[in-house]
Design an enzyme around this catalytic site. Structure first.
Site, PDB file in Angstrom:
ATOM      1  N   LYS A 177       0.845  -1.202   0.000  1.00 48.43           N
ATOM      2  CA  LYS A 177       0.000   0.000   0.000  1.00 48.43           C
ATOM      3  C   LYS A 177       0.880   1.251   0.000  1.00 48.43           C
ATOM      4  O   LYS A 177       0.625   2.207  -0.733  1.00 48.43           O
ATOM      5  CB  LYS A 177      -0.952  -0.022   1.215  1.00 48.43           C
ATOM      6  N   GLN A 236      -5.096  -1.706   9.313  1.00 48.07           N
ATOM      7  CA  GLN A 236      -4.901  -2.989   8.628  1.00 48.07           C
ATOM      8  C   GLN A 236      -5.571  -4.113   9.417  1.00 48.07           C
ATOM      9  O   GLN A 236      -5.385  -4.237  10.634  1.00 48.07           O
ATOM     10  CB  GLN A 236      -3.386  -3.259   8.452  1.00 48.07           C
ATOM     11  N   ASP A 273     -11.082   2.625   3.537  1.00 51.90           N
ATOM     12  CA  ASP A 273     -11.387   1.190   3.418  1.00 51.90           C
ATOM     13  C   ASP A 273     -12.870   0.952   3.146  1.00 51.90           C
ATOM     14  O   ASP A 273     -13.267  -0.158   2.787  1.00 51.90           O
ATOM     15  CB  ASP A 273     -11.038   0.479   4.733  1.00 51.90           C
TER      16      ASP A 273
HETATM   17  N1  GUN Z   1      -6.849  -6.984   5.252  1.00 53.20           N
HETATM   18  C1  GUN Z   1      -7.129  -7.668   4.121  1.00 53.20           C
HETATM   19  N2  GUN Z   1      -7.696  -6.857   3.185  1.00 53.20           N
HETATM   20  C2  GUN Z   1      -7.786  -5.630   3.760  1.00 53.20           C
HETATM   21  C3  GUN Z   1      -8.282  -4.373   3.300  1.00 53.20           C
HETATM   22  O1  GUN Z   1      -8.784  -4.213   2.186  1.00 53.20           O
HETATM   23  N3  GUN Z   1      -8.182  -3.352   4.198  1.00 53.20           N
HETATM   24  C4  GUN Z   1      -7.655  -3.498   5.447  1.00 53.20           C
HETATM   25  N4  GUN Z   1      -7.617  -2.441   6.245  1.00 53.20           N
HETATM   26  N5  GUN Z   1      -7.197  -4.650   5.897  1.00 53.20           N
HETATM   27  C5  GUN Z   1      -7.259  -5.716   5.060  1.00 53.20           C
END
Ligand code: GUN
Length: 289
Positions: free
Chosen positions: A53, A97, A120
């Site tokens: 990310k 996350q 998100d």
């Molecule tokens: N863990 C797995 N996929 C995601 C996501 O799209 N966002 C977040 N914050 N955590 C994740």
């Protein structure tokens, strides 16, 4: 039939390119899009995702700040950090996350993020808008990436039978809502661990999405000839041929390629699209600010 590869990496590159002029326009107004990423604990997969990310942000000239907290961080400290980021006018997106350590109330903490910074799309405000059929706000990144990739490949969704395997908060449920929403217009079934006759329901699908985290669950005989298959699984499986001792496997058995017309690979399918949609949400949040 041998399935064509649904190249998420190529689609993500196009999505990201389209953000460049928007980011330049923001910067010319003195706004530098800024994503704050909170990671708690030492989960190796989460660390890889967070790095990806941040690399996405770097590629596009989006500022990112990582807050790495120990697994035993106190609830108050985490709440204070979220509140500080909510109040910071130079932060446009906040991402926690997932998964958080199991003792933490992940859903409750997600609810503390200011909805306009919830890149998100997990806050009840944003998920609630989606339930109302409003698809113009901050939407969860993996589901919106899957839809974007299907549209990019020219897959017809209106009237198609879509089957989503898995009912997670992050993928299965929001994706099902989006596919069924006006404008996408698919006929959607959600199947899960308690579903009876799961393979025959899947065999009905024009578009089949596997998002359960079970390596190789979907076999060739679960898939109708010509179906489009999206593999969301990212599973580490033991592999003695690899130096590190493991390799990545999706939820879809490679034999599905015999029946499907299009199949998204792992890696290189849904993963890059999730990042591209996170970048899109961050730019959108900065534009709305
Ligand atoms: N863990 C797995 N996929 C995601 C996501 O799209 N966002 C977040 N914050 N955590 C994740």
């Amino acid at each position: 039939m041998v399935a064509e590869r649904l190249d998420g990496k190529a689609c993500a590159a196009e999505v990201e390119s389209s953000l460049v002029p928007r980011i330049m326009a923001l910067k010319s107004k003195g706004v530098e899009p800024h994503l704050a990423v909170i990671i708690v604990g030492e989960d190796p997969a989460s660390k890889v995702y967070v790095t990806a990310k941040q690399t996405g942000c770097e590629r596009l000239g989006i500022k990112s700040t990582k807050y790495s907290l120990p697994a035993d961080v106190g609830k108050e400290e985490l709440i204070t950090l979220i509140q500080t980021l909510n109040a910071d006018i130079n932060v446009h997106g906040i991402l926690i996350q997932s998964p958080l350590p199991s003792v933490m109330d992940e859903i409750g903490l997600t609810e503390l993020v200011e909805p306009n910074k919830d890149v998100d799309g997990f806050h009840p405000h944003n998920l609630g808008r989606l339930v109302q059929g409003r698809t113009d706000g901050l939407l969860p990144c993996t589901p919106s990436g899957i839809i974007r990739m299907l549209e990019w490949a020219g897959v017809k969704l209106a009237g198609a039978r879509a089957v989503v395997i898995g009912r997670s908060r992050i993928v299965g449920i929001p994706l099902s809502l989006m596919l069924a929403a006006r404008g996408y217009d698919a006929t959607v079934s959600i199947v899960h661990s308690k579903t009876e006759d799961i393979d025959s329901i899947c065999r009905d699908a024009d578009v089949l999405v596997a998002a359960v985290g079970r390596p190789g669950l979907v076999k060739a005989d679960w898939v109708k000839q010509g179906a489009v298959v999206i593999d969301v699984g990212v599973n580490r499986v033991l592999d003695s041929n690899k130096e590190k001792g493991w390799s990545l496997a999706g939820d879809v058995d490679p034999g599905v390629s015999e029946n499907a017309s299009l199949l998204s690979p792992v890696p290189g399918g849904v993963g890059p699209m999730t990042i591209a949609m996170l970048m899109t949400n961050t730019v959108f949040a900065a534009e709305q600010y």
